[in-house]
Design a protein around this motif. Structure first.
Motif, PDB file in Angstrom:
ATOM      1  N   CYS A 131       8.265 -29.646 121.423  1.00  0.00           N
ATOM      2  CA  CYS A 131       8.367 -28.211 122.161  1.00  0.00           C
ATOM      3  C   CYS A 131       7.542 -28.262 123.294  1.00  0.00           C
ATOM      4  O   CYS A 131       6.512 -28.411 123.165  1.00  0.00           O
ATOM      5  N   LYS A 132       8.097 -28.263 124.434  1.00  0.00           N
ATOM      6  CA  LYS A 132       7.424 -28.311 125.799  1.00  0.00           C
ATOM      7  C   LYS A 132       7.833 -27.252 126.806  1.00  0.00           C
ATOM      8  O   LYS A 132       9.093 -27.106 126.776  1.00  0.00           O
ATOM      9  N   ALA A 133       6.991 -26.834 127.580  1.00  0.00           N
ATOM     10  CA  ALA A 133       7.105 -26.115 128.564  1.00  0.00           C
ATOM     11  C   ALA A 133       7.820 -26.815 129.757  1.00  0.00           C
ATOM     12  O   ALA A 133       7.705 -28.103 129.747  1.00  0.00           O
ATOM     13  N   CYS A 163      11.334 -21.767 130.633  1.00  0.00           N
ATOM     14  CA  CYS A 163      11.697 -21.547 129.190  1.00  0.00           C
ATOM     15  C   CYS A 163      10.932 -22.949 128.477  1.00  0.00           C
ATOM     16  O   CYS A 163      10.316 -23.713 129.023  1.00  0.00           O
ATOM     17  N   HIS A 164      10.721 -22.956 127.146  1.00  0.00           N
ATOM     18  CA  HIS A 164      10.052 -24.115 126.314  1.00  0.00           C
ATOM     19  C   HIS A 164      11.321 -24.858 125.981  1.00  0.00           C
ATOM     20  O   HIS A 164      12.546 -24.103 125.605  1.00  0.00           O
ATOM     21  N   PRO A 166      11.702 -16.824 127.227  1.00  0.00           N
ATOM     22  CA  PRO A 166      11.369 -15.401 127.014  1.00  0.00           C
ATOM     23  C   PRO A 166      11.995 -14.511 127.349  1.00  0.00           C
ATOM     24  O   PRO A 166      13.113 -14.477 128.102  1.00  0.00           O
ATOM     25  N   SER A 188       9.445 -21.933 116.830  1.00  0.00           N
ATOM     26  CA  SER A 188       8.871 -21.944 118.219  1.00  0.00           C
ATOM     27  C   SER A 188       8.768 -20.795 118.629  1.00  0.00           C
ATOM     28  O   SER A 188       7.791 -20.202 119.523  1.00  0.00           O
ATOM     29  N   GLN A 223       6.034 -18.613 117.352  1.00  0.00           N
ATOM     30  CA  GLN A 223       4.894 -18.841 117.920  1.00  0.00           C
ATOM     31  C   GLN A 223       4.508 -18.342 119.228  1.00  0.00           C
ATOM     32  O   GLN A 223       3.496 -18.234 119.276  1.00  0.00           O
ATOM     33  N   LEU A 224       5.844 -18.467 120.029  1.00  0.00           N
ATOM     34  CA  LEU A 224       5.376 -18.301 121.343  1.00  0.00           C
ATOM     35  C   LEU A 224       5.255 -16.780 121.786  1.00  0.00           C
ATOM     36  O   LEU A 224       4.446 -16.464 122.635  1.00  0.00           O
ATOM     37  N   TYR A 225       5.990 -15.923 121.387  1.00  0.00           N
ATOM     38  CA  TYR A 225       6.318 -14.677 121.664  1.00  0.00           C
ATOM     39  C   TYR A 225       5.986 -13.880 120.520  1.00  0.00           C
ATOM     40  O   TYR A 225       6.144 -12.580 120.678  1.00  0.00           O
TER      41      TYR A 225
END
Length: 149
Positions: free
Chosen positions: A7-9, A47-48, A67, A102, A105-107
């Protein structure tokens, strides 16, 4: 089957990863679903990108983690796809659970909204998504919004 996930930006994607993503999205959305639309919608930058690779390092499933404020007021998961090579083998379930994880974890523990193809509602209900609103047409395919709280 064992999958490797990444998972990457957007700005951290390699050229090869970006090519693989765009190729798989075109194979599924444009060719298989016969849907002529502009896939590159400028949302990818924010996005990721969650990629699932098979043991041969071929991209076989993908989702973008979006997001809040980009597609919906809430955070979202979109462009959820699996290659025809792995459909029916559990890759979709692995992908969606990883995308939810994911996003969390991100938000953080926030609601997630998706625009689901109508035929896939039962699939997303497995993860706790609930339908919200009316059926709408997107690029010739019936969709409905679903929310996971």
């Amino acid at each position: 089957m064992n999958y490797t996930s990444i998972c990457k930006a957007f700005n951290n994607l390699t050229v090869t990863e970006l090519y693989q993503i765009l190729k798989l999205r075109s194979e599924v959305f444009v060719v298989e679903q016969n849907c002529v639309f502009l896939d590159q919608d400028d949302k990818d930058y924010a996005c990721h990108h969650l990629m699932l690779f098979d043991e041969g390092q071929e991209l076989v499933a993908y989702a973008r983690v979006v997001p809040a404020g980009i597609s919906y007021a809430e955070a979202s998961i979109g462009r959820i796809i699996t290659s025809s090579k792995v459909r029916g083998k559990g890759a979709g379930k692995v992908l969606v659970q990883m995308a939810i994880d994911s996003a969390r974890q991100l938000y953080g523990d926030v609601p997630l909204r998706i625009g689901a193809q109508l035929y896939a509602v039962k699939f997303y209900e497995i993860f706790g998504f609930k339908t919200e609103g009316d059926v709408y047409d997107e690029d010739g395919i019936d969709h409905i919004e679903m929310v996971l709280t």
